[in-house]
Motif scaffolding. Structure first.
Motif, mmCIF file in Angstrom:
data_model
loop_
_atom_site.group_PDB
_atom_site.id
_atom_site.type_symbol
_atom_site.label_atom_id
_atom_site.label_comp_id
_atom_site.label_asym_id
_atom_site.label_seq_id
_atom_site.Cartn_x
_atom_site.Cartn_y
_atom_site.Cartn_z
ATOM 1 N N GLU A 191 -1.604 38.471 39.390
ATOM 2 C CA GLU A 191 -0.554 38.678 38.393
ATOM 3 C C GLU A 191 -0.830 39.894 37.513
ATOM 4 O O GLU A 191 0.075 40.653 37.189
ATOM 5 C CB GLU A 191 -0.420 37.436 37.493
ATOM 6 N N THR A 192 -2.088 40.054 37.108
ATOM 7 C CA THR A 192 -2.425 41.188 36.254
ATOM 8 C C THR A 192 -2.186 42.501 36.992
ATOM 9 O O THR A 192 -1.628 43.453 36.432
ATOM 10 C CB THR A 192 -3.892 41.070 35.783
ATOM 11 N N ALA B 70 -8.420 39.552 33.664
ATOM 12 C CA ALA B 70 -7.718 38.413 34.274
ATOM 13 C C ALA B 70 -8.630 37.198 34.436
ATOM 14 O O ALA B 70 -8.162 36.072 34.540
ATOM 15 C CB ALA B 70 -7.148 38.819 35.628
ATOM 16 N N ALA C 113 -4.581 34.800 38.766
ATOM 17 C CA ALA C 113 -4.513 35.603 37.541
ATOM 18 C C ALA C 113 -4.781 37.076 37.840
ATOM 19 O O ALA C 113 -4.148 37.967 37.271
ATOM 20 C CB ALA C 113 -5.506 35.062 36.511
ATOM 21 N N GLU D 74 -7.234 29.612 40.722
ATOM 22 C CA GLU D 74 -6.385 30.064 39.609
ATOM 23 C C GLU D 74 -6.825 31.424 39.099
ATOM 24 O O GLU D 74 -5.996 32.264 38.754
ATOM 25 C CB GLU D 74 -6.416 29.038 38.472
#
Lengths: 443, 443
Positions: free
Chosen positions: A37-38, A170, A34, A30
């Motif tokens: 995505e950041t 993140a 993250a 996860e």
């Protein structure tokens, strides 16, 4: 705020290493999502910082201090950032390298030994130019539960700094301090001297750079220096196959370490093979350099002693005619770099003799040397290629960032019971164990 | 005949290494049996040479330069020679560590990748006093197909020389040069500098000696420095069990690296546990040194900061009371040597927390630290104990003297087929492989 010293950063990484090792598979995956995505959401900031690096590099290019290739490697774009986040997600999707029970053995009733994969601890990484290297290395270390010291090239400092900050942002849920950025060239030597705190060094860069690191630290190094790879065309070779392999191994991507540098040809097939391959090499602008016997068959430059040990990394190939398979393996032993060597032959006994006589990380039969690569080997995310023999060898996957620990689950047993005249014998029965035993589970 | 230089000896070992790697399991085992038979038949010569070493050592003992312990270690006898040949035969009986297929993967039809265990190459060994070390190390290297450079202590030079000569005589069928004896102290530094030719260094001796080797070579080192091992008696411990374990871990054999040096006791059980163990330790003449809280319960000497990091190797133990499991793991992380640490508790959740929080090669639950040993772990012949994390960790069996090679069996495949827009996908199917594939078989 004053800048922390390198020693402080390494200490923080050590503390974080013990904690990150306990994160579950999901928590580590996860955190990687993250990061992706950041980065996806912040292209603008990243490209702005990168532009500053590129501008400064272009000035140094004009001043003749940098090469165009360096400037090209430095440059990020939105599509390059997309492929970086694709890579991060593919690392997240990799099978968990941690918590694998490599051995489980019942030493006695209720005395069970487990050998399980765990992170190495603190990995020091030193890399040149490409800012994508920072993201890739940090992702591989996080996936494998390691803390990481990141030292990029000064030419990419603005890009590295923003990418590092976004990674920190993140991964706020990951024990803080797991990733540390260091920037000054002098800090490299500090890192190389910290053999009590850093467990593995991974350099990325030229052969000279990796050799420098190896010569200046007593920390184990996972890296590759040179690749002087050979294709040996045996007396029993299928000539069209040999031609295809020799062509692919040189031409398909000449700049990489698994490209062939020297072609060894058995004298009994040289007159048939050499004109064939020479015609194909000519079409691809490959320069051939040969010994006298080769030059008597096909006109080419003379190869000197230096050619036999050179990694051209370019459209140049050395050619030598040998009288026997043994002469071929002797040549490879003398001049090779133990990277990847291939024999082309229809005789499997001769193939076996060749393969068993060589001490190279990869030895091939009837295949191009270019297959020596983590992706092609099916190792998943490639951590690097190792020219060392200890710990990790050849293409290295995430497994290369793990070591193991022995866990012993007892019931109060003492060694006195198993020693002396009335010693109780051990059972030593291996058994199959599921990957996450009760008290050792990460969940 | 002039004596060969160390460089020449190492070169000969390198050449032999490529050949010894190709010997079959049977050939290597038979050579070991021949060594055992030769030693069995020649006790007289060996004991005569050994007597010269012992006489010289006794003179130095009188002069105060040697210790009685050193002279004792040096001394051979017929029964000691019998146990040496027992050891050689047990190494011969070990399962072959070579040629194991660790992974087999179909990259595509008729393109099969095998990852197989192979010898490391040339192993440099440096050991002190005991002449049996020479025979043991040579046997382990031969069993695992490695060439070996043997450097023993000068105090055992006559014994080492005759044992080396007998080994050479017995292994006339093994590629010559596989074992090399070096004798001068100065040659150690030559060996440590030959990182291009020697693949692994195995030092045997004191912590200081191993540390010296580690600090003075860039060759990977397999050895162990110190063992500062801990037993933590948790709040949920079974007190009689904790007492048995703390007693065994200290008293059963205090001179070895897996003996406990510091006892950490949870405050909630200290008043019950400490008087129990103190009574037992007193009977065994164990000196206790404690922090103030321990001393308030049982009278003992004061432990200083130095005690927490000392490997006594003797009947002395440091004792500390901790307020929590975390305080125990923090203490171990700060002062321990990542060797072996054990928790005594009936709570498996707390055991798991302890075990996962430590970065030690061996972490135990309800068992004596003395179990950390190759024989007890069922590893067969023990090559050594490693305090490094890379390559081999904790007790190391014959596997520690192997690395791996990738073997690719193809049918003329080239990488061009699997690259670019029309790239053919890889299959990457793992399959079970028998241990000796056609052309790769050693037979």
């Amino acid at each position: 705020m004053t800048e922390k010293t390198t020693e402080t950063k390494v200490e923080e990484a050590q503390t974080a290493a013990l904690r990150i090792a306990s994160l579950s598979d999901d928590e580590r995956s996860e955190a990687l999502h993250a990061i992706a995505e950041t980065i996806d959401a912040r292209h603008e900031e990243i490209l702005e910082a990168n532009e500053r690096d590129v501008r400064e590099a272009e000035e140094l290019l004009e001043a003749g201090e940098y090469s165009q290739a360096l400037v090209d490697r430095l440059k990020l774009s939105s599509s390059k950032l997309d492929s970086i986040t694709d890579m991060v997600r593919s690392v997240a999707a990799q099978e968990d390298p941690l918590g694998k029970t490599q051995e489980a053995r019942k030493l006695d009733e209720r005395l069970e030994l487990y050998k399980r994969s765990v992170p190495i601890g603190v990995v020091g990484t030193i890399f040149e130019s490409r800012p994508d290297a920072l993201v890739q290395i940090a992702s591989l270390c996080l996936r494998s539960g390691n803390a990481v010291i990141l030292k990029g090239g000064s030419e990419a400092s603005h890009s590295n700094r923003i990418l590092f900050e976004l990674i920190q942002e993140a991964t706020a849920d990951v024990p803080s301090g797991w990733a540390q950025l260091i920037e000054a060239r002098a800090d490299v030597d500090t890192v190389l001297g910290m053999d009590d705190s850093i467990d593995l060094v991974m350099p990325r860069g030229s052969s000279e750079f990796v050799s420098y690191i190896q010569d200046n630290t007593s920390i184990p190094v996972l890296g590759h220096t040179e690749g002087v790879c050979h294709v040996y065309v045996d007396s029993e070779a299928d000539i069209p196959m040999a031609t295809d392999i020799a062509y692919d191994a040189k031409v398909q991507y000449p700049a990489v370490c698994n490209a062939v540098e020297t072609l060894l040809v058995h004298e009994s097939v040289a007159e048939e093979f050499l004109p064939e391959i020479a015609a194909q090499y000519e079409d691809a602008d490959v320069e051939m350099r040969g010994d006298d016997a080769s030059r008597a068959i096909v006109p080419m430059e003379t190869a000197s002693e230096t050619d036999w040990e050179t990694e051209y990394g370019d459209l140049v190939i050395a050619v030598k005619i040998v009288g026997s398979l043994e002469e071929a393996t002797d040549h490879i032993t003398t001049y090779g770099s133990k990277h990847t060597d291939s024999i082309v032959t229809d005789d499997s006994t001769r193939a076996g003799l060749f393969m068993r006589s060589l001490d190279s990380a990869s030895v091939f039969h009837n295949a191009s040397t270019r297959f020596a690569d983590g992706f092609r080997y099916g190792l998943g995310a490639e951590v690097g290629i190792s020219t060392g023999k200890i710990h990790a060898r050849g293409p290295v996957g995430l497994e290369g960032l793990t070591t193991y620990q022995y866990f012993l689950e007892g019931d109060g047993q003492v060694v006195g019971t198993y020693a002396g005249a009335d010693a109780k014998p051990f059972l030593h029965e291996d058994f199959d164990a599921s990957w996450n035993q009760g008290s050792l589970s990460n969940q």
